[in-house]
Design a protein around this motif. Structure first.
Motif: not given
Length: 641
Positions: A197-206, A240-243, A273-285
């Motif tokens: 749900i979070k993954g689909v919601l993230g893509i939908a918001l973008i 980044f956290s789900s999708a 690794k990506i999930k644990s770093n999701s906040k950093i990767l999203a911030t960098i994006a």
């Protein structure tokens, strides 16, 4: 050995681990001090208070971003050294003593970076100032001097940052339990039933954010543009956290790809690794999108200056010619500068001011809905309009009848509206209706010297002519001599001293408008380039630290893989694949965000910005991939040695 000596030894022994962090702080101090030196440089007083305010605001952004970068980086280093802290505790050191060691280390690194940054800022301050005045097209003699105000403010700001960081380190160390210091971070992936749900919601918001950016609503109501951040920022974090995890799971299900070569090992831990770093990767994006957009906007506006002037300022000057005393004084000024700026065209044109209404259709309205627009226009004789076109070497199509008109407006307003050819235009006061024969969507005179123009037959003009609505406009074109700006300023002073402010403007100047645009956009470009450089350096360093920390934690696994028969080249390929994905993901997402932001800008600008977009991405990609190769080199040295 006292605590300070221990700190000094630690810094010396592990300086290679801090080199990118140290360089990033030096660069931040250097830019901050340089901006402050420019702000307080007396030679630049001619730039005005607005320019100084802009530079001061940019300095504040650099200071804030530097604090956030240093705060995060220290957290990374502190976490990486938790076993060292535990060892100190087991050897009998009290936590306040350990805190002091880290405080001294913070100040040793910080003071060193401040000193080097200020020295570089002082050495290059003249060059930085010369770059600014060159970009702004200003002629100023710049001397090399040390600004005491800039020096004091730089020291205060960065010392304050390091005090906050040092205190924070002490508090973190005091609150750490000894058993936690020797614990490895758990890598157990929690099964979140809402991940899909979070993954689909993230893509939908973008996607929603991109749709808003591409809609006609945001173009008409540009003040609502910041609303896009409300959807795109949480959308990026959810992506980044789900999708991304969902996408990687789909890749794993493709057995032909997943079990090919070393992909099994490379992808096995990547999802975590990506999930644990999701906040950093999203911030960098988001930071990539922000810095690339800042750079893209400033390059686009600067790149557009010459085309803007060529299209919107056809003549050297336009002057309200109703005041005879002003006309005589202008004649004297033209004669005064005749040798260096020869008059090529000088004509007084009569215009009529009228209020009209006509139907328009927005280009982005799919239903073809018509809107009735009420506006003020200026009516011009066909013979005068022909004269203007002939001087510029442009063809002209004669009006076919007295009932027809040509409608002339600027290209910007027409970028949103469909052609009004064959539309009926009603003149309110005269109760007359005309048919638009040709819709000309580029200016024939200077911007803001008239309202939109309506070309009518000469005999029709004479019938509509009324003394109370008659406007006389003097159109002058001169050769581009050395003293053109000086001439412009003298004419402007004469007009302003003898005539009340009016719109359309009593005076417009091609050279004055060019100077205004190049000074404003040049300052924006200067600030944008260095802000983007600071953002790039800091974001690159953050992702470097994070990936090296992750690889350091997995060092034992790579050693085990080598024992199972993998050679150094196999390990290098695995490291390269993992780092490529981690580096590319935020870059791709950030680039997509940036391209939609630039697409929105393109809709607001009538001229193409493809070249600035390509230049921006080329510059940013070059700097970003340098960090990828630096990270890969550090990772290889860490694992293979």
């Amino acid at each position: 050995m006292n605590l300070f000596n221990i700190s000094l030894k630690n810094v010396k022994n592990s300086f290679s681990n801090y080199i990118m962090y140290f360089v990033s702080i030096i660069f931040s101090v250097f830019i901050f001090f340089s901006f402050k030196s420019i702000q307080y440089n007396e030679a630049l007083s001619i730039l005005g208070d607005k320019s100084r305010t802009s530079i001061n605001a940019a300095s504040s952004v650099i200071a804030l971003f530097s604090f956030l970068f240093i705060y995060y980086s220290n957290g990374f280093f502190l976490n990486r050294r938790k076993q060292e802290i535990g060892t100190y505790s087991m050897l009998g050191m009290r936590k306040n003593q350990i805190g002091k060691i880290f405080l001294y280390e913070t100040f040793l690194m910080g003071i060193g970076a401040i000193i080097i940054g200020i020295i570089l800022g002082f050495l290059f301050s003249k060059l930085m100032t010369m770059m600014l005045i060159k970009i702004m097209g200003v002629s100023v003699i710049v001397k090399m001097n040390l600004s005491v105000k800039a020096l004091i403010q730089t020291i205060i700001v960065f010392i304050a940052i390091f005090i906050i960081i040092g205190v924070r380190n002490i508090l973190v160390i005091k609150n750490k339990k000894l058993i936690d210091l020797f614990k490895k971070q758990s890598e157990k992936q929690s099964k979140n039933k809402f991940v899909k749900i979070k993954g689909v919601l993230g893509i939908a918001l973008i996607v929603l954010s991109y749709a808003i950016a591409n809609s006609d609503f945001i173009i008409k109501e540009i003040s609502f543009a910041p609303v896009i951040l409300v959807t795109i920022v949480p959308g990026t974090f959810l992506f980044f956290s789900s999708a991304v995890s969902l996408i990687l799971n789909l890749v794993k299900n493709k057995k032909s790809l997943y079990y090919k070569g070393r992909n099994l090992i490379a992808f096995s831990e990547l999802s975590y690794k990506i999930k644990s770093n999701s906040k950093i990767l999203a911030t960098i994006a988001i930071l990539i999108a922000t810095s690339a957009t800042i750079l893209g906007f400033t390059i686009s506006f600067y790149y557009d200056i010459n085309r803007n002037i060529q299209e919107n300022y056809k003549y050297s000057f336009t002057i309200n010619a109703e005041n005879e005393a002003v006309n005589k004084k202008v004649d004297n000024i033209l004669n005064k500068y005749y040798k260096s700026n020869k008059v090529k065209y000088d004509k007084v044109i009569e215009l009529l001011k009228r209020d009209v209404n006509y139907d328009i259709v927005y280009k982005y309205k799919k239903d073809g809905f018509k809107e009735n627009r009420e506006a003020s226009i200026n009516i011009i004789r066909e013979s005068d309009f022909k004269s203007l076109r002939k001087y510029k070497g442009e063809e002209y199509n004669d009006l076919s009848s007295d009932e027809n008109i040509h409608f002339v407006s600027d290209e910007y307003s027409r970028s949103f509206i469909k052609s009004i050819a064959n539309t009926k235009l009603n003149i309110k006061d005269d109760k007359k209706t005309f048919k638009v024969e040709e819709d000309i969507n580029h200016l024939q005179l200077n911007e803001q010297s008239t309202f939109d123009l309506v070309v009518v037959k000469d005999n029709v003009f004479d019938l509509l002519k009324k003394k109370d609505n008659l406007v006389k406009l003097r159109v002058i074109d001169v050769s581009q001599g050395k003293e053109l700006l000086k001439m412009s300023l003298e004419i402007e002073k004469v007009v302003n001293d003898n005539m009340k402010f009016n719109y359309p403007f009593n005076f417009t100047s091609q050279i004055a408008s060019y100077r205004s645009l190049i000074e404003m956009n040049g300052l924006m470009l200067f600030i944008g380039v260095f802000l983007s450089a600071v953002f790039l350096l800091c974001t690159g360093s953050i992702i470097l630290f994070k990936q090296l920390s992750s690889i350091y934690d997995d060092k034992d696994r790579y050693i085990m893989i080598k024992k199972l028969g993998a050679n150094n080249k196999d390990i290098e390929r695995m490291l390269s694949k993992q780092l490529k994905i981690v580096f590319l993901l935020p870059l791709i997402v950030g680039t997509m965000h940036n391209l939609f932001a630039m697409a929105l800008l393109q809709k607001l600008m009538p001229r193409s910005i493809v070249v600035p977009v390509i230049v921006t991405l080329a510059i940013y990609y070059t700097g970003y991939f340098m960090y990828y190769f630096i990270t890969l080199k550090y990772a290889k040295d860490m694992v293979l040695d």
